[in-house]
Design an enzyme around this catalytic site. Structure first.
Site, PDB file in Angstrom:
ATOM      1  N   ARG A 243       0.836  -1.473  -0.450  1.00  0.00           N
ATOM      2  CA  ARG A 243       0.154  -0.507   0.058  1.00  0.00           C
ATOM      3  C   ARG A 243       0.665   0.913   0.328  1.00  0.00           C
ATOM      4  O   ARG A 243       1.699   1.359   0.703  1.00  0.00           O
ATOM      5  CB  ARG A 243      -1.093   0.137   0.935  1.00  0.00           C
ATOM      6  CG  ARG A 243      -1.934  -0.855   0.782  1.00  0.00           C
ATOM      7  CD  ARG A 243      -3.158   0.108  -0.364  1.00  0.00           C
ATOM      8  NE  ARG A 243      -4.831  -1.395  -0.273  1.00  0.00           N
ATOM      9  CZ  ARG A 243      -4.264  -2.430  -0.519  1.00  0.00           C
ATOM     10  NH1 ARG A 243      -3.478  -3.155  -1.659  1.00  0.00           N
ATOM     11  NH2 ARG A 243      -5.414  -3.208  -1.050  1.00  0.00           N
ATOM     12  N   GLU A 272      -2.385   7.910  -4.016  1.00  0.00           N
ATOM     13  CA  GLU A 272      -3.041   7.811  -5.358  1.00  0.00           C
ATOM     14  C   GLU A 272      -4.844   7.671  -5.869  1.00  0.00           C
ATOM     15  O   GLU A 272      -5.273   8.249  -4.712  1.00  0.00           O
ATOM     16  CB  GLU A 272      -2.673   5.673  -4.702  1.00  0.00           C
ATOM     17  CG  GLU A 272      -3.400   5.118  -6.211  1.00  0.00           C
ATOM     18  CD  GLU A 272      -2.936   3.251  -5.889  1.00  0.00           C
ATOM     19  OE1 GLU A 272      -2.177   3.202  -4.977  1.00  0.00           O
ATOM     20  OE2 GLU A 272      -3.877   2.966  -5.600  1.00  0.00           O
ATOM     21  N   HIS A 290      -1.154   0.407 -10.407  1.00  0.00           N
ATOM     22  CA  HIS A 290      -1.742  -0.408  -8.900  1.00  0.00           C
ATOM     23  C   HIS A 290      -2.314  -1.648  -9.912  1.00  0.00           C
ATOM     24  O   HIS A 290      -3.712  -1.769  -9.854  1.00  0.00           O
ATOM     25  CB  HIS A 290      -3.030  -0.117  -8.225  1.00  0.00           C
ATOM     26  CG  HIS A 290      -3.011  -0.528  -6.771  1.00  0.00           C
ATOM     27  ND1 HIS A 290      -3.484   0.173  -5.107  1.00  0.00           N
ATOM     28  CD2 HIS A 290      -2.662  -2.019  -6.531  1.00  0.00           C
ATOM     29  CE1 HIS A 290      -3.490  -0.978  -4.791  1.00  0.00           C
ATOM     30  NE2 HIS A 290      -2.854  -1.825  -5.370  1.00  0.00           N
TER      31      HIS A 290
HETATM   32  C1  DGY Z   1      -5.601  -5.816  -3.002  1.00  0.00           C
HETATM   33  O1  DGY Z   1      -6.135  -7.106  -3.396  1.00  0.00           O
HETATM   34  O2  DGY Z   1      -5.318  -5.764  -1.434  1.00  0.00           O
HETATM   35  C2  DGY Z   1      -4.858  -5.157  -4.547  1.00  0.00           C
HETATM   36  O3  DGY Z   1      -4.129  -4.671  -3.483  1.00  0.00           O
HETATM   37  C3  DGY Z   1      -5.595  -5.053  -5.832  1.00  0.00           C
HETATM   38  O4  DGY Z   1      -5.666  -5.918  -5.883  1.00  0.00           O
END
Ligand code: DGY
Length: 324
Positions: A243, A272, A290
């Site tokens: 993240r 983001e 992402h």
């Molecule tokens: C998640 O699943 O947390 C990813 O960041 C996106 O698929």
């Protein structure tokens, strides 16, 4: 009564098919992009939905949960990460929260390895170089990269995804593995001879490639900050597919500009989809929108999981991916 489901955005059609086959009435947001907070609130208030399929781009905080009709029994997040949902607030209202673990592990791991190799072999820089018409012939000193074979991989967070990254790089490239986490990962130690470090600092100081795999929590916000970046080797590469806010991007830009680290690859961003100023001007930065879990197979499996979690919950059974 027919159960009503609201999907905040279109996801692979398999979820809708499964829900409709189960006799549910599915409404998918008609908007192309992410619903604003007000749009989502007012949409949820318009019908007595039984379930909501949400995305990581939807801020399902306590205020949003309070605005949901009393009929809502489940929020099924289309992601493994669920930092966008205030889980205690949902639980307080008796709402089940689910996510989509496991099915995306190898896809995200593959993507992470791809980013590491892209950085080490300067593939993105080479691509830009050729497209910009700068390639005038073979040059012994052109875009020299760095080998990863036999070097040290440092995992900050060694859960499912981190462990799979380690497996691939240990078996395929003979990388040594060091890791930090809240607890020991004995399986990883056995399979990759991985060394547990009591602190993130130790991992950062020892690793040639650092890969970040922690969930976003108050304790992991800016975990990679100026002080910790300063501990890394000048030759080290950093990759983040977890993240964005785990990395302090202002500190990262400074570290790159002052040559504290060799390069970085980011699939996720602190603000983001905004990108911190200067990040895009630096040649040793690889950026992705992402997409680490974005393969057809995986995104379809995630959609199936969302549908299964909703159906199981609304039929009075235990959802397989319930957050406790
Ligand atoms: C998640 O699943 O947390 C990813 O960041 C996106 O698929």
């Amino acid at each position: 009564m027919t159960k009503k489901i609201f999907m905040t955005r279109r996801i692979p059609v398999r979820a809708e098919e499964m829900l409709r086959d189960a006799g549910y009435d599915v409404t998918v947001s008609a908007k192309e992009g992410v619903l604003t907070r007000d749009e989502l609130k007012s949409t949820l208030a318009q019908a007595p939905y039984d379930g909501v399929a949400s995305l990581l781009t939807d801020a399902i905080d306590a205020d949003m949960i309070a605005a949901m009709p009393a009929s809502v029994k489940i929020i099924a997040n289309y992601a493994v990460g669920y930092n966008n949902i205030d889980v205690p607030a949902a639980h307080e209202r008796g709402i089940v929260v689910t996510n989509t673990p496991d099915v995306l592990t190898s896809t995200v791991a593959e993507h992470t390895v791809a980013l590491i190799l892209t950085l080490a072999s300067r593939i993105a820089e080479g691509d830009r170089f050729v497209r910009e018409g700068k390639f005038v012939g073979w040059d012994p000193l052109l875009l020299l990269g760095t080998d990863i074979k036999g070097k040290t991989l440092g995992l900050v967070g060694a859960g499912r995804i981190g462990s799979e990254v380690a497996e691939v790089l240990h078996r395929g490239f003979g990388m040594k593995v060091v890791y930090s986490d809240v607890k020991n990962n004995e399986a990883l130690e056995a399979s990759c001879n991985a060394k547990f470090c009591a602190t993130h600092e130790e991992v950062l100081a020892e690793a040639d490639v650092v890969s970040v795999h922690v969930p976003l929590l108050p304790t992991t916000h800016h975990l990679i900050n100026a002080e910790r970046l300063a501990l890394m080797k000048k030759s080290a590469l950093l990759v983040n597919t977890s993240r964005g806010p785990v990395v302090d991007e202002v500190a990262l830009v400074e570290a790159l500009k002052s040559g504290l680290i060799r390069g970085v690859a980011l699939d996720v961003f602190e603000f983001e989809p905004k990108i911190t100023a200067d990040l895009l001007d630096l040649p040793n930065v690889v950026v992705n929108p992402h997409i680490a879990s974005a393969t057809e197979e995986t995104r379809t499996k995630m959609a199936e999981m969302v549908a299964t979690n909703i159906i199981e919950t609304l039929e009075g059974r235990n959802a397989p991916n319930k957050i406790v």
